[in-house]
Design a protein around this motif. Sequence first.
Motif, PDB file in Angstrom:
ATOM      1  N   TYR A 169       0.826  -1.199   0.000  1.00  0.00           N
ATOM      2  CA  TYR A 169       0.000   0.000   0.000  1.00  0.00           C
ATOM      3  C   TYR A 169       0.862   1.251   0.000  1.00  0.00           C
ATOM      4  O   TYR A 169       0.496   2.288  -0.558  1.00  0.00           O
ATOM      5  N   TYR A 170       2.080   1.185   0.600  1.00  0.00           N
ATOM      6  CA  TYR A 170       2.909   2.378   0.600  1.00  0.00           C
ATOM      7  C   TYR A 170       3.610   2.587  -0.738  1.00  0.00           C
ATOM      8  O   TYR A 170       4.094   3.675  -1.023  1.00  0.00           O
ATOM      9  N   MET A 171       3.644   1.558  -1.595  1.00  0.00           N
ATOM     10  CA  MET A 171       4.087   1.764  -2.978  1.00  0.00           C
ATOM     11  C   MET A 171       3.062   2.644  -3.693  1.00  0.00           C
ATOM     12  O   MET A 171       3.410   3.566  -4.443  1.00  0.00           O
ATOM     13  N   LEU A 172       1.799   2.363  -3.439  1.00  0.00           N
ATOM     14  CA  LEU A 172       0.728   3.177  -4.012  1.00  0.00           C
ATOM     15  C   LEU A 172       0.826   4.614  -3.511  1.00  0.00           C
ATOM     16  O   LEU A 172       0.685   5.564  -4.289  1.00  0.00           O
ATOM     17  N   VAL A 173       1.101   4.780  -2.216  1.00  0.00           N
ATOM     18  CA  VAL A 173       1.251   6.123  -1.648  1.00  0.00           C
ATOM     19  C   VAL A 173       2.395   6.870  -2.335  1.00  0.00           C
ATOM     20  O   VAL A 173       2.268   8.043  -2.700  1.00  0.00           O
ATOM     21  N   ALA A 174       3.526   6.181  -2.536  1.00  0.00           N
ATOM     22  CA  ALA A 174       4.687   6.813  -3.173  1.00  0.00           C
ATOM     23  C   ALA A 174       4.348   7.311  -4.571  1.00  0.00           C
ATOM     24  O   ALA A 174       4.732   8.425  -4.964  1.00  0.00           O
ATOM     25  N   LEU A 175       3.616   6.507  -5.345  1.00  0.00           N
ATOM     26  CA  LEU A 175       3.267   6.903  -6.707  1.00  0.00           C
ATOM     27  C   LEU A 175       2.277   8.064  -6.713  1.00  0.00           C
ATOM     28  O   LEU A 175       2.372   8.979  -7.543  1.00  0.00           O
ATOM     29  N   LEU A 176       1.315   8.035  -5.804  1.00  0.00           N
ATOM     30  CA  LEU A 176       0.340   9.129  -5.735  1.00  0.00           C
ATOM     31  C   LEU A 176       1.026  10.446  -5.359  1.00  0.00           C
ATOM     32  O   LEU A 176       0.692  11.505  -5.902  1.00  0.00           O
ATOM     33  N   VAL A 177       1.993  10.378  -4.453  1.00  0.00           N
ATOM     34  CA  VAL A 177       2.734  11.586  -4.083  1.00  0.00           C
ATOM     35  C   VAL A 177       3.542  12.107  -5.269  1.00  0.00           C
ATOM     36  O   VAL A 177       3.635  13.318  -5.498  1.00  0.00           O
ATOM     37  N   LEU A 178       4.111  11.179  -6.058  1.00  0.00           N
ATOM     38  CA  LEU A 178       4.867  11.593  -7.242  1.00  0.00           C
ATOM     39  C   LEU A 178       3.989  12.362  -8.224  1.00  0.00           C
ATOM     40  O   LEU A 178       4.460  13.288  -8.891  1.00  0.00           O
ATOM     41  N   LEU A 179       2.733  11.978  -8.345  1.00  0.00           N
ATOM     42  CA  LEU A 179       1.829  12.676  -9.263  1.00  0.00           C
ATOM     43  C   LEU A 179       1.728  14.152  -8.922  1.00  0.00           C
ATOM     44  O   LEU A 179       1.555  14.995  -9.810  1.00  0.00           O
ATOM     45  N   VAL A 180       1.857  14.460  -7.640  1.00  0.00           N
ATOM     46  CA  VAL A 180       1.728  15.847  -7.189  1.00  0.00           C
ATOM     47  C   VAL A 180       3.071  16.566  -7.201  1.00  0.00           C
ATOM     48  O   VAL A 180       3.165  17.718  -7.638  1.00  0.00           O
TER      49      VAL A 180
END
Length: 353
Positions: A169-180
């Motif tokens: 789930y924190y891989m998903l968090v990392a990618l979502l943060v990258l989008l911003v």
Amino acid sequence: MIRMRPSGLVLTATFVVLLATLLWFRDALLQAHVDQSIQEVASDAALYFDVYQSVYADAALQESPTLFLIGSPILFMKLAGGDLFLIEVCNLALMFFTLRVALGCLTSLRGRLLFVSGALIFPYFLFGFLGLNKEIYAMCSAVLFGSYFIRGRLSHLVLALLIGACARYYMLVALLVLLVTVPRDRPPRYTLIISLLFAVSLVAPITKQLIPEYSTEGLLEDSGRIGLVFASIIDHYGYAVAYPAKYVLLLPSRAYGYLIGATEDATGAAVSVVSTGMFLWICRLLIARGTPNPTVRRLIVAGLTAPIPIMWSEIMHWRYYSFVYFFFLYAAILHMEARRARVAARRTAAARA
């Protein structure tokens, strides 16, 4: 008549060989999960297999909602009715599809062949289909996310996020943060990245107190002395200072540990060597003459900053952050292609003159 690029032929031939290997060693791989020897190439694969067999094999899926959070390999075993081979074939197909997407981002035969080679020398990617593990999903997610960075296809982004969630789930968090923080259509937001570092510095110590899983004696015991130092710095709100040092030190840590006998993780050591080599190449690219184009620059920044939301935990293993290798691989090859294109353009212009 169907025409295929030479790189596509090489990719297809490679995966035919891998599929034949999978078929040949089908029974041996099952036994390797039973006797735990699969751990040599797939971290935690035997653990997932054992937990499935002993806890979830006879449990109803609707009675085990935690599977959607604690372990996608176990969930997939449940969905596949315990058929390990089916999961291995699906993982191999995912690898093939992911590399096909990546090849579409590159313009030269040399670049496409280098990307395939670069992906297949990365052990977590090459061995990802052999056993139950999360690393294959993290690697494929990073490749698809990089493709979104380059081509802007929303479908690649959605797939990257879905597959990233299957990893951790924190891989998903990392990618979502990258989008911003590193949007694909504008320069990286360096002020926001720095603000994020300081925000995590303030939140991390509190989170570690509220969620004990992020700070356990087991993790500290495996972290070594340097891990204790980083844990202390982060506990005292110093994550912004610790992050770059921890990033650089974790890169070669498994290779060093393997050399001195502190770990038997040969796969992790090989990943450390390849990751460190790629990181050094990227550093050389940054200090060499010729500014990288905006896409290359964004990929490099993504590789350097993606672990910010997740590296504050006391896990001292590069495999949790090793997906950044594929951002750097994209950047290296795109930079090479752009440089060769400029040289060719100058030669053409000189010839016409």
